[in-house]
Motif scaffolding. Structure first.
Motif, mmCIF file in Angstrom:
data_model
loop_
_atom_site.group_PDB
_atom_site.id
_atom_site.type_symbol
_atom_site.label_atom_id
_atom_site.label_comp_id
_atom_site.label_asym_id
_atom_site.label_seq_id
_atom_site.Cartn_x
_atom_site.Cartn_y
_atom_site.Cartn_z
ATOM 1 N N ALA A 83 0.825 -1.210 0.000
ATOM 2 C CA ALA A 83 0.000 0.000 0.000
ATOM 3 C C ALA A 83 0.857 1.257 0.000
ATOM 4 O O ALA A 83 0.517 2.265 -0.638
ATOM 5 C CB ALA A 83 -0.939 -0.004 1.210
ATOM 6 N N GLN A 84 1.982 1.239 0.707
ATOM 7 C CA GLN A 84 2.902 2.375 0.677
ATOM 8 C C GLN A 84 3.436 2.597 -0.737
ATOM 9 O O GLN A 84 3.528 3.739 -1.211
ATOM 10 C CB GLN A 84 4.054 2.130 1.649
ATOM 11 N N ALA A 85 3.780 1.512 -1.415
ATOM 12 C CA ALA A 85 4.234 1.628 -2.798
ATOM 13 C C ALA A 85 3.102 2.118 -3.697
ATOM 14 O O ALA A 85 3.345 2.850 -4.669
ATOM 15 C CB ALA A 85 4.753 0.283 -3.297
ATOM 16 N N GLU A 116 -7.259 7.750 -2.826
ATOM 17 C CA GLU A 116 -7.624 6.340 -2.712
ATOM 18 C C GLU A 116 -6.450 5.513 -2.203
ATOM 19 O O GLU A 116 -6.615 4.639 -1.332
ATOM 20 C CB GLU A 116 -8.088 5.819 -4.066
ATOM 21 N N ALA A 117 -5.259 5.782 -2.723
ATOM 22 C CA ALA A 117 -4.074 5.044 -2.298
ATOM 23 C C ALA A 117 -3.762 5.303 -0.826
ATOM 24 O O ALA A 117 -3.378 4.383 -0.087
ATOM 25 C CB ALA A 117 -2.880 5.419 -3.165
ATOM 26 N N ASN A 118 -3.936 6.543 -0.379
ATOM 27 C CA ASN A 118 -3.713 6.858 1.041
ATOM 28 C C ASN A 118 -4.714 6.136 1.932
ATOM 29 O O ASN A 118 -4.368 5.668 3.030
ATOM 30 C CB ASN A 118 -3.805 8.364 1.256
ATOM 31 N N ALA A 119 -5.959 6.061 1.480
ATOM 32 C CA ALA A 119 -6.966 5.343 2.259
ATOM 33 C C ALA A 119 -6.632 3.851 2.333
ATOM 34 O O ALA A 119 -6.792 3.208 3.381
ATOM 35 C CB ALA A 119 -8.347 5.542 1.633
ATOM 36 N N GLU A 120 -6.159 3.293 1.213
ATOM 37 C CA GLU A 120 -5.738 1.895 1.223
ATOM 38 C C GLU A 120 -4.576 1.681 2.183
ATOM 39 O O GLU A 120 -4.494 0.645 2.859
ATOM 40 C CB GLU A 120 -5.339 1.459 -0.191
ATOM 41 N N LEU A 121 -3.680 2.632 2.269
ATOM 42 C CA LEU A 121 -2.559 2.523 3.197
ATOM 43 C C LEU A 121 -3.056 2.517 4.636
ATOM 44 O O LEU A 121 -2.592 1.714 5.463
ATOM 45 C CB LEU A 121 -1.582 3.672 2.965
ATOM 46 N N ARG A 122 -4.002 3.408 4.963
ATOM 47 C CA ARG A 122 -4.538 3.428 6.329
ATOM 48 C C ARG A 122 -5.235 2.107 6.658
ATOM 49 O O ARG A 122 -5.119 1.595 7.780
ATOM 50 C CB ARG A 122 -5.499 4.602 6.493
#
Length: 421
Positions: A259-261, A318-324
């Motif tokens: 998710a960070q990537a 969206e990517a930040n939400a996936e990371l959380r």
């Protein structure tokens, strides 16, 4: 003949009846067979292969691409005398060969590779966890068949004893040595033993069917000597081991890194990209009869999205939400693994303690049964005491069979939580 002796005789008869040359299946062999044939594990393995293929695709983003394109046709053209050409038959055709090498992608390719690599790591961890879990399931099925076989042998031996006691009670009743009540009690216990035997036969059939479903083979000639996997020396050691190698936790941590990537990949869309291109082309009859053009070009292509109507920002969000979500998943996995390891460790310790107690109980119950049998034979105790002693001895031996199996199963369950295979 005591119940224990009867079980030994039945076991001996079963071994004599087994066909010569038949090889026993061991628990490790059953686990290996299940790993080759289990459908659920095959699906998990396929998902791991998918993740590996995605990593190969992502790595291809760094490599050059070579594209050959071409077209050809046939027809008639009429230029109306322009350039001195009237109506003519033409065969327009063209071909090009383009080499493209990415130079700068804003970190997008590196992020894509990292995301795919962590996805592969998560898939491998899940596969290891599924493999360990399957091993525990096979161990449970294996022990279930052995326990059912032992319980069936005990039930058969018990019924033999009840038949003998009932026959003796009938003779003693006819001789006026015991009242009708004791005879009726013996007959009732005889019927109870027949019912127990029927239940044991049904349980063995269910256990064999479950083994076949999990392992993919019939449980014929199972080796009775089982060596459980080694367990950590203490609960703290087990928790520390799980924090380093638990498949569930490893998969969650890999998902967080993926998710960070993914965040880096989404942000890379805001940056320009550059690529080196080299193209060789040829064309015939493209614009007028006899037209011919050949060329070679080398250059740099650039692309920079200056405005996307919020699409790029949306993908970053969206990517930040996936990371959380992935970070919360790691915390949840860590808590679940700790709880599961504590419970599994407790099961191992409990199973071992219960087995020791059950061993003592079975030994004492067998000794008491021998004493009561002698006392009833000389008339010092009623038949009811013998019936009760037979029941207690059977219950103690059945409990010992169950606890021995639980020691093995609990060790495999703990192993599945600690490491993947």
């Amino acid at each position: 003949m005591s119940t224990v002796r009867a079980v030994l005789v039945l076991t001996l008869l079963a071994s004599v009846a087994a066909p010569w040359g038949a090889s026993a299946m061991t628990l490790p062999e059953a686990i290996a067979l299940a790993r080759r044939s289990n459908a659920d594990l095959a699906q998990t393995r396929a998902r791991s292969d998918v993740a590996s293929a995605r990593l190969a695709q992502a790595r291809a983003g760094r490599l050059p691409s070579l594209i050959l394109s071409g077209e050809g046709a046939g027809g008639t053209t009429d230029l109306g005398g322009f350039f001195g050409f009237g109506q003519s038959d033409v065969s327009p055709r063209a071909a090009s060969l383009q080499l493209r090498q990415p130079l700068f992608t804003g970190g997008g390719v590196s992020a894509a590779i990292a995301r795919a690599g962590e996805g592969e790591a998560a898939a491998r961890a899940e596969l290891g966890g599924a493999t360990s879990l399957l091993s525990a399931q096979v161990a449970a099925a294996y022990v279930g068949v052995l326990s059912a076989q032992d319980l069936l042998a005990l039930s058969r031996a018990q019924l033999v004893q009840m038949d003998t006691i009932t026959a003796q009670a009938k003779l003693r009743f006819k001789g006026g040595e015991i009242p009708r009540t004791e005879l009726d009690q013996a007959v009732a216990r005889q019927a109870e033993s027949r019912a127990a035997l029927a239940r044991a036969e049904g349980q063995l059939a269910r256990s064999r069917a479950h083994f076949s479903s999990v392992v993919g083979a019939e449980p014929d000639g199972l080796e009775t000597v089982i060596v459980p996997p080694a367990t950590p020396a203490s609960l703290d050691e087990a928790i520390a081991m799980a924090s380093q190698s638990s498949p569930m936790l490893l998969a969650a941590e890999a998902a967080e890194r993926a998710a960070q990537a993914g965040v880096r990949y989404a942000r890379a869309e805001r940056l320009p990209s550059l690529a080196l291109t080299a193209t060789a082309s040829t064309a015939r009859d493209q614009f007028f009869p006899g037209y011919r053009a050949d060329g070679v070009t080398v250059g740099v292509q650039g692309r920079w999205t200056l405005f996307s109507g919020g699409a790029v920002s949306g993908r970053v969000d969206e990517a930040n939400a996936e990371l959380r979500r992935a970070q919360a998943g790691v915390d949840a996995a860590r808590a679940q693994v700790r709880e599961a390891v504590i419970g599994a460790w407790g099961d191992v310790v409990t199973a071992r303690a219960v087995m020791l107690a059950a061993t003592d109980q079975a030994s004492a119950a067998t000794s008491a049964l021998d004493s009561v049998r002698n006392e009833v034979r000389v008339g010092q105790k009623p038949v009811l005491d013998l019936l009760d002693a037979e029941r207690e001895a059977l219950a103690a031996q059945s409990a010992l069979v169950a606890t021995r199996g639980e020691v093995t199963v609990s060790a495999y369950r703990l192993e599945a939580l600690l490491r993947g295979q």
